[in-house]
Design an enzyme around this catalytic site. Structure first.
Site, PDB file in Angstrom:
ATOM      1  N   MET A  17     -25.113 -11.417  45.082  1.00 18.54           N
ATOM      2  CA  MET A  17     -26.351 -11.718  44.505  1.00 18.54           C
ATOM      3  C   MET A  17     -26.091 -13.333  44.714  1.00 18.54           C
ATOM      4  O   MET A  17     -25.188 -13.844  43.991  1.00 18.54           O
ATOM      5  CB  MET A  17     -26.515 -11.479  43.217  1.00 18.54           C
ATOM      6  CG  MET A  17     -26.716 -10.028  42.867  1.00 18.54           C
ATOM      7  SD  MET A  17     -27.046  -9.518  41.270  1.00 18.54           S
ATOM      8  CE  MET A  17     -25.253  -9.064  40.605  1.00 18.54           C
ATOM      9  N   CYS A 100     -32.121  -8.756  51.899  1.00 23.26           N
ATOM     10  CA  CYS A 100     -32.786  -9.802  50.863  1.00 23.26           C
ATOM     11  C   CYS A 100     -34.403 -10.061  51.270  1.00 23.26           C
ATOM     12  O   CYS A 100     -34.947 -10.161  52.256  1.00 23.26           O
ATOM     13  CB  CYS A 100     -32.045 -11.325  51.365  1.00 23.26           C
ATOM     14  SG  CYS A 100     -32.761 -12.540  50.293  1.00 23.26           S
TER      15      CYS A 100
END
Length: 329
Positions: A17, A100
């Site tokens: 992340m 993403c």
């Protein structure tokens, strides 16, 4: 669970992340039982590799376990070169980001935007796999949008190209993080290929983790947002990590407060006091959601612009709630 030549300590993974899975956080999650943690996403553009930001993202500590680095980009040769450079820097596993959903990443045809172009996906995967001698894994979404669900096709391409494990977030790029994760697509992928499949999306409890594993047949699960302010979630999943769950004791409020203080102090040391106190604010906000979500302390903490004063304020706050028993724990 095995990925390439690496036998993981369990099948519960921490998701990469951006802005979150830095070295201090990866070490913390590994300590509480994450079987594998990933670095923040690194762009394949060579112009950014030697910046201070990139160096921090690549910083590695053995306490974080296997050094797994995620890369993102759209040019096969650039991606291959990026993989090689990261292996030279010590990466033991390369993960390719094709999941993403961020606009700034997708505008460059990277991340989940690549799911629209299976032929380019194959070129990138082949180039990276052939460029390095470490396992290469892939993270995707179910498709670009609900009209173009192609995760099975991408998974079959990945297997043919030599990808060693595939993580699937159960949403399309169009869905972002809205709605419920759709696990039936992950199940379909698991039935279509023989490489290890890791399920990702909305897994925030032992009960949900069990359901996802049973329903999809996945080999492992990946925790993302469920770990924010809650690194001990990996310990709570000990039963799935093949740990004797009868020996697992949930961390007390006192332990949690001590862990948070050490984490914030380590962020100050890792980034330097000037940047560290800013990074600390978001983590404290997440921690407070699980300890005392209605407190005004978050506003007070975010107004502090000095690292030492942050720690002093945290310690005072934790002493207060420990002495008064005023928390959700």
């Amino acid at each position: 669970m095995q990925i390439g030549s690496y036998q993981l300590k369990n099948r519960i993974l921490l998701a990469p992340m951006a802005g979150i899975t830095d070295q201090p956080f990866r070490k913390l999650c590994s300590h509480y039982g994450a079987g594998l943690t990933f670095s923040e996403m690194m762009l394949s553009n060579p112009q950014v590799w030697h910046t201070e930001k990139s160096k921090l993202r690549l910083a590695y500590h053995q306490d974080a376990g296997i050094n797994a680095v995620q890369i993102a980009g759209a040019d096969p040769q650039e991606m291959a070169h990026a993989a090689q450079v990261n292996v030279e820097y010590g990466a033991q596993l390369i993960d390719i980001n094709m999941g993403c959903p961020a606009k700034k990443v997708n505008k460059k045809l990277a991340g989940s935007a690549l799911l629209q172009f299976p032929d380019l996906v194959a070129e990138i995967l082949e180039s990276v796999v052939n460029a390095v001698n470490v396992p290469v894994t892939l993270k995707i979404r179910t498709g670009w949008d609900r009209q173009h669900i192609n995760c099975v096709e991408i998974a079959q391409i990945a297997e043919q190209c030599g990808i060693q494990a595939l993580t699937i977030h159960g949403r399309t790029r169009e869905c972002l993080f809205e709605g419920d994760a759709e696990y039936h697509h992950i199940k379909a992928v698991k039935q279509a290929v023989s490489i290890p499949i890791i399920a990702n999306g909305d897994i925030i409890s032992l009960e949900k983790a069990k359901f996802v594993l049973d329903y999809t047949g996945a080999d492992g699960i990946m925790i993302g947002r469920g770990a924010l302010g809650n690194p001990w979630i990996f310990q709570s999943l000990g039963e799935l990590a093949e740990i004797n769950s009868t020996n697992i004791i949930a961390p007390s409020l006192t332990e949690k407060c001590g862990v948070i203080l050490r984490h914030i102090e380590e962020l100050h040391q890792f980034y330097g006091a000037e940047k560290g106190y800013r990074i600390a604010r978001k983590h404290v906000g997440w921690y407070l959601q699980g300890i005392q979500p209605d407190s005004d302390f978050k506003r007070t903490f975010n107004a502090i612009s000095d690292a030492k004063k942050q720690l002093m304020a945290l310690e005072d706050f934790f002493n207060f709630i420990n002495n008064n028993g005023n928390s959700n724990v």
